[in-house]
Design a protein around this motif. Structure first.
Motif, PDB file in Angstrom:
ATOM      1  N   VAL A   1       0.788  -1.091   0.151  1.00 46.46           N
ATOM      2  CA  VAL A   1      -0.029   0.022  -0.179  1.00 46.46           C
ATOM      3  C   VAL A   1       0.957   1.223   0.061  1.00 46.46           C
ATOM      4  O   VAL A   1       1.701   1.455   0.867  1.00 46.46           O
ATOM      5  N   THR A   2       0.606   2.127  -0.970  1.00 46.78           N
ATOM      6  CA  THR A   2       1.454   3.236  -1.078  1.00 46.78           C
ATOM      7  C   THR A   2       0.390   4.717  -0.805  1.00 46.78           C
ATOM      8  O   THR A   2      -0.532   4.560  -1.715  1.00 46.78           O
ATOM      9  N   ARG A   3       0.902   5.411   0.098  1.00 44.29           N
ATOM     10  CA  ARG A   3       0.221   6.765   0.234  1.00 44.29           C
ATOM     11  C   ARG A   3       0.765   7.803  -0.937  1.00 44.29           C
ATOM     12  O   ARG A   3       1.899   7.707  -1.396  1.00 44.29           O
ATOM     13  N   GLY A   4      -0.099   8.456  -1.570  1.00 41.21           N
ATOM     14  CA  GLY A   4       0.430   9.389  -2.830  1.00 41.21           C
ATOM     15  C   GLY A   4       0.850   8.766  -3.988  1.00 41.21           C
ATOM     16  O   GLY A   4       1.156   9.223  -4.874  1.00 41.21           O
ATOM     17  N   GLY A   5       0.426   7.400  -4.036  1.00 42.35           N
ATOM     18  CA  GLY A   5       0.825   6.808  -5.216  1.00 42.35           C
ATOM     19  C   GLY A   5      -0.249   6.804  -6.441  1.00 42.35           C
ATOM     20  O   GLY A   5       0.008   6.418  -7.501  1.00 42.35           O
TER      21      GLY A   5
ATOM     22  N   LEU B   1      -5.065   5.868  -2.036  1.00 40.20           N
ATOM     23  CA  LEU B   1      -3.989   4.760  -1.633  1.00 40.20           C
ATOM     24  C   LEU B   1      -3.851   3.927  -3.051  1.00 40.20           C
ATOM     25  O   LEU B   1      -4.952   3.796  -3.526  1.00 40.20           O
ATOM     26  N   LEU B   2      -2.588   3.415  -3.310  1.00 37.91           N
ATOM     27  CA  LEU B   2      -2.340   2.667  -4.229  1.00 37.91           C
ATOM     28  C   LEU B   2      -2.175   1.283  -3.605  1.00 37.91           C
ATOM     29  O   LEU B   2      -1.421   1.037  -2.702  1.00 37.91           O
ATOM     30  N   VAL B   3      -2.978   0.232  -3.911  1.00 35.87           N
ATOM     31  CA  VAL B   3      -2.939  -0.972  -3.394  1.00 35.87           C
ATOM     32  C   VAL B   3      -2.300  -1.981  -4.526  1.00 35.87           C
ATOM     33  O   VAL B   3      -3.037  -2.219  -5.512  1.00 35.87           O
ATOM     34  N   GLU B   4      -1.367  -2.704  -4.318  1.00 36.91           N
ATOM     35  CA  GLU B   4      -0.666  -3.664  -5.373  1.00 36.91           C
ATOM     36  C   GLU B   4      -0.689  -5.124  -4.634  1.00 36.91           C
ATOM     37  O   GLU B   4      -0.084  -5.109  -3.469  1.00 36.91           O
TER      38      GLU B   4
END
Ligand code: 2P0
Length: 324
Positions: free
Chosen positions: A45-49, A88-91
């Motif tokens: 999980v990336t904030r600002g992604g 949030l970007l979730v990969e």
């Protein structure tokens, strides 16, 4: 700004099938599972992604419905962190075939809860991570913990006491789990729809729920004694009564196929020869066979001969979800 977590699927020995509150996934009865090494999800999980929430599984963007479900977990974590509108970007990547009809939502939502909390700088106790994961998928609350896990239904209307509890860690006992894959498509009726249909139309539903406490007591005693035979008796009973309850809905909900029944018959043949093994199956046609370690090769080889079997995956009790 970024956190990665790994979580594993779990398989219930005493099944969860019925909600008191479908929005919060608050169950009508307790359940008990084993977390499985061998079936993993790894989620970053990336904030600002991204400029809005995005969820990718194995590199592909998910459907709007799947994103909505994941956002129940993300929104609850953001509210706790006081970052209500941060996208949030979730990969997410599954170590096992996502389309194989295995329990990817349990490992997926557990990994999502731990990685989202990590990315937002939240330090939550495992019970609270378990309640977060539960919002995405009920069974995911059990995958936060390793080994043998009880889901206590709780009694608070907000669900804050409805979470997993570890009964024994993974290293406590090492039965093997032979996962026999017969179908590689997603199930036609989701578990949440199926549970609602069952509660509304099956005349057996109350009897099913009333059996849970006895099943839980017997399963806990069998695990405490490391008694595979007694555990198999209760696990097979819980599985078949759940499927009987599903089949009694209107319209009927039949998840097991002719291939599933051939595998169940194959396990019964092995049992007749004295092989320590038992079967269980969730809301889909794939069968999981528990056995003593020394019987694993024989079980896998016999299952592999049954027409309709597409793949065999080897699993065993594994660790709970964690940041990596
Ligand atoms: C269980 N199942 O105890 C029971 C047994 C299926 C049969 O919990 O919609 O994983 O798949 O994300 O909570 C399946 O329901 O919901 C389930 P989905 P969930 O494991």
């Amino acid at each position: 700004m970024k956190a990665t977590a790994v979580a594993r699927a779990n398989i219930a020995l005493v099944k969860y099938w019925g909600n008191l509150d479908a929005r919060l996934n608050l169950p009508a009865a307790g359940s008990l599972s084993v977390t499985l090494a061998g079936l993993e999800t790894r989620t970053t999980v990336t904030r600002g992604g991204a400029s809005r929430d995005r969820l990718m599984i194995n590199g592909d963007a998910v459907s709007p419905a799947a994103l909505t479900r994941a956002r129940r977990v993300m929104d609850a974590a953001r509210a706790l962190a006081g970052h209500d509108s941060e996208p949030l970007l979730v990969e997410s990547v599954n170590s096992f075939p996502t389309a194989a009809g295995l329990a990817s939502s349990a490992s997926g939502m557990a990994a999502l809860a731990v990685a989202t909390a990590g990315a937002l700088g939240l330090e939550l106790p495992p019970e609270q991570l378990s309640t977060l994961a539960r919002l995405g998928s009920g069974s995911a609350c059990r995958s936060i913990f390793g080994g043998f896990v009880l889901w206590r239904p709780g009694s608070r209307p907000d669900g804050s006491d409805s979470h997993g509890v570890q009964l024994h860690p993974a290293e406590y006992w090492g039965p093997r789990v032979v996962v026999v894959v017969v179908a590689e498509q997603p199930k036609p009726v989701s578990s949440s729809e199926g549970m609602a249909l069952t509660a509304a139309t099956s005349p057996y539903h109350q009897a099913w729920l009333q059996g849970a406490d006895r099943d839980l007591r017997q399963a806990r005693a069998a695990i405490a004694a490391r008694d595979l035979g007694s555990l198999g008796q209760v696990a097979q009973r819980s599985c078949l009564r759940m499927h009987a309850n599903m089949a009694a809905t209107d319209p009927p909900l039949i998840y097991l196929t002719s291939s599933s029944w051939r595998i169940i018959e194959g396990v019964q043949r092995l049992q007749g020869q004295g092989v320590p093994a038992f079967f269980t199956a969730d809301a889909g046609p794939n069968i999981k066979v528990f056995c003593e370690a020394e019987a694993e090769a024989k079980v896998a080889s016999e299952m592999g001969k049954i027409p309709g079997v597409k793949q065999i995956i080897h699993a065993r009790p594994g660790e709970g979800a964690a940041l990596v």
